[in-house]
Write a protein that holds these residues in place. Structure first.
Motif, PDB file in Angstrom:
ATOM      1  N   ASP A  39      -2.154   3.439 -11.123  1.00 24.94           N
ATOM      2  CA  ASP A  39      -3.022   2.654 -10.109  1.00 24.94           C
ATOM      3  C   ASP A  39      -2.626   1.280 -10.181  1.00 24.94           C
ATOM      4  N   ALA A  55       2.265   1.623  -3.570  1.00 27.60           N
ATOM      5  CA  ALA A  55       0.870   2.094  -4.372  1.00 27.60           C
ATOM      6  C   ALA A  55       0.567   3.216  -4.437  1.00 27.60           C
ATOM      7  N   HIS A  77       0.980  -1.243  -0.083  1.00 26.50           N
ATOM      8  CA  HIS A  77      -0.070  -0.009  -0.043  1.00 26.50           C
ATOM      9  C   HIS A  77       1.002   1.197  -0.039  1.00 26.50           C
ATOM     10  N   LYS A 104       0.873   6.333  -7.306  1.00 29.42           N
ATOM     11  CA  LYS A 104      -0.563   6.851  -7.717  1.00 29.42           C
ATOM     12  C   LYS A 104      -0.187   8.495  -7.578  1.00 29.42           C
ATOM     13  N   SER A 127      -3.478  -0.499  -7.253  1.00 26.41           N
ATOM     14  CA  SER A 127      -4.054  -1.050  -6.031  1.00 26.41           C
ATOM     15  C   SER A 127      -4.759  -2.337  -6.186  1.00 26.41           C
TER      16      SER A 127
END
Length: 271
Positions: free
Chosen positions: A23, A13, A10, A17, A25
């Motif tokens: 992206d 990511a 996370h 972004k 995710s």
């Protein structure tokens, strides 16, 4: 293979972004598969160490490696050929009548290894013919990856890469090299393309407003909010009547976009 914890996934990511619009995710396994060997080769014992380094130090060379591993630069000459037909038969006649200064402003955004801008350059030369010298038809070609830009600048392609082009174009715009079935782009094409590194998340502040923007199969990496913001920046950086061409696998939400729909994957700024 190294383990990527949800926390580190996370963090990475979110960094990608926020800084590059990409992206990731739902791409945890892709990250693990494409980066594990890189992380180890760079001397890190864990993904946590690697992610810490990327986020905290933001070294250009490390970011470039990361981008090159996580993005797919798949392209070829005459990809989505209907776009090129429309460009030559509709857009260029319109611009020839409109542009009294004879300066065309065309942007290949996310140009990858150069096939798209070189194809556009061929079409411009073919359309204007003997009048080409009377026009400024230089194309701006940008990408976030320095690796693919270097390949594009070199302009070296094998015979298979050129197989979709007419034989007459190959003879006219490509020079055979000593290695069998290897060609290089002719100087007349190279001189007509300006390659630049550019992050599409950055403000678009070029000298001229654009007449045509090709941004095909790039926004597949972006979520809806990021894509809509980019399209708005394209719109603001374009002249009235300008065209935006995106990939056939992509679409714009007509309820949100300021562009007018022309046909699949082709949009236009109102006059």
């Amino acid at each position: 293979m190294l383990t990527l914890t949800n926390e580190d996934f996370h963090r990475l990511a979110a960094f990608m972004k926020a800084n590059y619009g990409i992206d990731l995710s739902k791409k945890k396994q892709l990250i693990v598969g494409r980066l594990s060997n890189t992380v180890t080769a760079m001397g890190f014992s864990s993904f946590k160490e690697y992610v810490d380094c990327i986020i905290q130090q933001k070294k250009t060379e490390d970011i470039q490696i990361l981008l090159n591993r996580l993005t797919t630069n798949y392209t070829f000459f005459m990809r989505e050929e209907t776009h090129f037909t429309y460009f030559q038969k509709v857009i260029l006649p319109y611009l020839e009548k409109k542009k009294s200064d004879r300066i065309l402003s065309i942007w290949s955004a996310g140009c990858s290894t150069g096939e798209e801008p070189y194809t556009l350059s061929i079409l411009l030369k073919e359309y204007f013919g003997s009048r080409a010298s009377m026009w400024d038809t230089r194309i701006l070609a940008t990408d976030i990856s320095q690796n693919v830009l270097n390949a594009a600048k070199n302009g070296i392609y094998d015979k298979e890469a050129l197989s979709r082009l007419p034989a007459g174009w190959i003879r006219k715009y490509f020079c055979p090299m000593r290695e069998k079935d290897i060609y290089t782009v002719s100087p007349v094409l190279k001189e007509n393309v300006i390659f630049r590194t550019f992050n599409l998340m950055d403000p678009i502040r070029f000298r001229l407003k654009f007449d045509v923007i090709f941004c095909r199969n790039v926004m597949i990496y972006f979520d809806q909010k990021t894509k809509e913001a980019l399209v708005r920046r394209f719109y603001d950086a374009s002249s009235p009547g300008a065209y935006l061409l995106i990939g056939h696998s992509e679409s714009l939400d007509r309820a949100v976009t300021p562009y007018e729909y022309v046909q699949p994957a082709i949009y236009r700024k109102p006059l």
